[in-house]
Design a protein around this motif. Structure first.
Motif, PDB file in Angstrom:
ATOM      1  N   GLY A 181      -6.256   2.116   2.992  1.00  0.00           N
ATOM      2  CA  GLY A 181      -5.636   0.806   2.841  1.00  0.00           C
ATOM      3  C   GLY A 181      -5.294   0.190   4.173  1.00  0.00           C
ATOM      4  N   ASP A 202      -1.606   3.114  -6.094  1.00  0.00           N
ATOM      5  CA  ASP A 202      -2.038   1.708  -6.068  1.00  0.00           C
ATOM      6  C   ASP A 202      -3.198   1.533  -7.042  1.00  0.00           C
ATOM      7  N   ASN A 262       0.841  -1.187   0.000  1.00  0.00           N
ATOM      8  CA  ASN A 262       0.000   0.000   0.000  1.00  0.00           C
ATOM      9  C   ASN A 262       0.880   1.241   0.000  1.00  0.00           C
ATOM     10  N   GLN A 278      -9.242   1.952  -3.422  1.00  0.00           N
ATOM     11  CA  GLN A 278      -9.101   2.706  -2.184  1.00  0.00           C
ATOM     12  C   GLN A 278      -9.637   4.118  -2.383  1.00  0.00           C
ATOM     13  N   MET A 331      -5.532  -1.545  -6.382  1.00  0.00           N
ATOM     14  CA  MET A 331      -6.279  -1.589  -5.131  1.00  0.00           C
ATOM     15  C   MET A 331      -7.390  -0.548  -5.191  1.00  0.00           C
TER      16      MET A 331
END
Length: 812
Positions: free
Chosen positions: A499, A443, A410, A448, A446
């Protein structure tokens, strides 16, 4: 067998070794020397022990006789006696006869013979001696050629009175060498080295042995040979030695340090030119070390390696590469050097060498990004610190592949523009949208969300939207604020994701504030003074504006029209854009303080003006234009009468202070005189005193209340520890009434008051001292209570004594 040899002249002399001579001198009757040959005997005849060797003597005339008309004339002639050779290490018996010296005059007179020189009368002493009568010379002990190889003696012949009969004869004695010393090596162990793979004939080392015997003979001629070689691999004759010089060289190929690192060679030295049957021998050890050359390239133990590294990490070892090198460890031929030859164009990795294990440590030197590269395929080559030996090629196993996987972590959001700079005019109202200061989350793989917050806002002027990063004003932005540095206001914001674990990044927003004309100019100074007559001095004034160009100067200075007295009494002159001068317009202005309003206008668009009031003190001045002291007071608004009254008050105050000081000194002198007049024995402070209350502030307040209780018995009192206590008993009876002390005593009734108090005390049976035991202990010191009788000092000399008696004076 006896051999006879006739001495010859120098020009005809020949020396023969290993023989012993019997010589005769001819040409006249002179000194005769007989020599004897000891070691050999003729065939068929044995020497009889103790039998003297037969000698034949002939007369030797050292000086030649010449016949002339005038008769015989004797001419001196030099003769040389051949050296006498004596073998060393003779077993005797001693003494052994060497030669016999005779003079032909021994038939006429008695002659005494003697010898001198080293070995006779000089150290070493008495190696040789001579019979003084017969002239036979002997050697007294075995000879050692290595100790001394020759002797030079002189033979003398004198009569019984010590007179010289013949000239001295030189005798040279040489010690014949025998092979009695073995060769000795300089070192018992020799160390040498040779590179592996050396060609035959390569020099290795030299061994040296010395023989103390005569080097010109076979006794001292040393020859060398190799006795043994250990190990005998790959050949039993890997080395040879020069028999005369002792140089050891290689004789066969195949030296390999990885197989044999060291050879031990036993070398023998033999004299008699190496004759093993007759010569003497000795041995030494030669240690030959085979030195390493880089004839083995390093090779990886496996062809592929793998590792893993988190993104954004540096100085992390991700893989260890192991190699095998058969060369000498920890030498340049063994030390490995690794090089990445492909797979890392951006230089994220390097391979460092572990100095102990020689392993290659693949290390991250530049952070890798998972979103950019998820894996790396590296090709690594290994080589040695030293170049390979001639003819040696790199192995195909000197190259290996390294696979490195990158793991996702992260990462913190970041602001693409950091620091971000915006420009706007100052004074924008609250709620104005300035910009959107948003961050990016790297990221990409991911899901987020990013939230925004303020981290630093010194003036609390800004707000940020937590979702989209939009920044608005919360107050009016003022360029002239103390939070502004070089027209820039700086605030810091935080962007954080959700994260696991959360990560955050910061961004800085810089706001450049453009100046507007929002500050009117001010005048300096606020106060000034000027002479009451014009043209003696003027007042310089300056305009100051918090704004910047072009909203500042040049300034316009003017006097207001109202009140009219301002322009009537004063005039203002502009010097330049920032300065002006204020001066009197009229010929005289009464001293005092005047408020002079001045209007100053800047050059902004639109311009701003301000009316500033300057307090001007007008005062009389001296010839230099300086305001006088009285004039300054007058300028403050005081008239002449007020000034005179102030001066009189000052004089009266100083006089009172002086009188008070004189009175204090006089009183101090009187007290000192009183102390000198009172005798300490006349101190009447033991009289009855009535204490109503001592007051507070005692320094001995730490006391035991039990000390004030009535004791049960006298023993208890006498045995009690020292302290403040009172053990007298008060009689039971009616107490007389003491007169009440007036609050403010009067000189007329103070005598009556004292007499009544004394009378009541004398008639009071309950007043101490009682007819009982009193015990007084130390009560303490330092009472801050003052005397109640100090006021008597002010009633005159009659009461001064009384005040000292009851009040205690200064001694208390």
């Amino acid at each position: 067998m006896q051999r006879i040899h006739t001495f010859k002249k120098k020009s005809e002399r020949k020396t023969q070794s290993h023989m012993y001579y019997t010589s005769q001198a001819v040409w006249g009757k002179k000194l005769t020397v007989s020599a004897f040959f000891f070691p050999t005997q003729p065939k068929g005849r044995k020497a009889v022990p103790g039998e003297p060797v037969q000698q034949q003597s002939d007369t030797l005339l050292p000086w030649r006789q010449h016949q002339s008309n005038n008769g015989l004339r004797r001419q001196k002639r030099d003769w040389v006696i051949p050296p006498i050779n004596v073998p060393e290490n003779s077993r005797g018996p001693f003494p052994q006869q060497l030669v016999r010296i005779r003079s032909d005059k021994d038939k006429e007179i008695h002659i005494r013979y003697s010898i001198t020189g080293v070995g006779a009368d000089q150290p070493p002493m008495e190696v040789f001696n001579i019979d003084p009568v017969s002239g036979r010379m002997y050697v007294t002990r075995p000879m050692d050629r290595e100790e001394r190889a020759s002797y030079h003696l002189r033979a003398h012949a004198v009569d019984m009175n010590g007179n010289k009969v013949e000239n001295p004869i030189d005798l040279y004695i040489y010690v014949i060498d025998m092979n009695d010393n073995r060769p000795e090596f300089i070192n018992q162990v020799y160390n040498g080295s040779v590179d592996e793979g050396s060609k035959p004939g390569t020099y290795v080392m030299t061994v040296t042995a010395n023989d103390a015997d005569d080097g010109t003979t076979a006794n001292g001629m040393v020859r060398y040979r190799i006795v043994t070689q250990t190990p005998q691999s790959p050949s039993q004759n890997m080395f040879t030695i020069n028999s005369e010089t002792g140089d050891i060289v290689t004789v066969a190929a195949g030296l390999d340090r990885e197989k044999v690192q060291q050879y031990i060679v036993i070398v023998q030295a033999t004299d008699m030119e190496g004759n093993l049957n007759y010569g003497l021998s000795n041995t030494a050890t030669a240690i030959i070390t085979v030195t390493d050359v880089n004839d083995n390239p390093p090779e990886f133990t496996t062809s592929t390696y793998s590792g893993e590294v988190p993104e954004n990490r540096v100085e992390v070892v991700v893989a260890n590469l192991t190699v095998l090198d058969r060369d000498q460890p920890h030498s340049p031929n063994w030390n490995a050097i690794y090089r990445i030859i492909s797979g890392d164009p951006s230089g994220h990795f390097t391979v460092r060498t572990d100095p102990v294990t020689n392993e290659g440590m693949v290390t991250v030197v530049k952070a890798v990004d998972y979103e950019m590269n998820r894996a790396f395929m590296l090709t690594v080559m290994v080589s040695n610190q030293a170049p390979l030996a001639s003819g040696i090629q790199m192995s195909f196993q000197s190259t290996a592949g390294v696979t490195i996987s990158v793991t996702d972590v992260n990462e913190a959001p970041y602001f693409p523009t950091n620091h971000k700079l915006i420009r706007l005019e100052e004074g924008v109202p609250p709620g104005t949208v300035l910009t959107t200061f948003s961050a990016v989350d790297p990221d990409r793989f991911m899901q987020q969300a990013v939230r925004y917050s303020k981290l630093s806002d010194p003036a609390n002027w800004l707000n940020i939207n937590a979702t989209n990063g939009q920044i608005t004003t919360a107050a009016v932005l003022d360029r002239e604020s103390d939070y502004i540095k070089n027209n820039v206001y700086e605030a810091t914001f935080l962007a954080a994701d959700n994260g696991i674990p959360p990560a955050s990044g910061t961004g800085t927003l810089q706001i450049y504030l453009i100046d507007i004309n929002d500050n009117a100019p001010e005048l300096l100074p606020r106060e000034a003074q000027i002479c009451e007559k014009p043209h003696l001095n003027v007042i310089n004034i300056t305009a100051a504006d918090a704004d910047i160009d072009p909203n500042v100067g040049p300034f316009v200075f003017e006097l207001p029209a109202v009140p009219s007295a301002v322009r009537k009494n004063w005039t203002i002159t502009r010097l330049n854009g920032d300065y002006a001068q204020l001066s009197l317009r009229i010929m005289y202005l009464e001293a005092g303080v005047y408020d002079v309003p001045i209007i100053v206008t800047d050059s902004g668009n639109p311009p701003l003006f301000n009316t500033s009031v300057i307090k001007v003190k007008v005062c009389p001045c001296d010839e230099n234009g300086d305001c006088t002291t009285i004039g300054a007071v007058a300028a403050a608004g005081l008239g002449t009468g007020a000034i005179i009254a102030i001066l009189i008050c000052i004089i009266i105050l100083l006089t009172m202070v002086l009188l008070f000081v004189v009175w204090m000194k006089r009183r101090e002198k009187e007290r000192h005189t009183k102390q000198l007049l009172i005798d300490p024995e006349d101190d009447v402070r033991d009289n009855i005193l009535k204490y109503d209350e001592e007051g507070g502030g005692e320094e001995d307040q730490d006391y035991d209340l039990s000390q004030l209780q009535q004791p049960e018995t006298m023993d208890h009192v006498l045995n009690k520890t020292p302290g403040v206590r009172r053990v007298d008993e008060r009689p039971i009876g009616a107490e007389p009434q003491y007169p009440i002390r007036p609050v403010i005593p009067h000189p007329g009734d103070i005598g009556d008051f004292i007499n009544e108090g004394l009378r009541a005390a004398d008639n009071d049976p309950t007043a101490p001292p009682y007819d009982s035991l009193l015990v007084f202990d130390y009560e303490g010191s330092g009472s801050t209570a003052g005397s109640d009788y100090d006021y008597l000092n002010d009633w005159g000399p009659r009461f001064k004594k009384l005040a000292d008696m009851y009040g205690g004076g200064e001694e208390d």
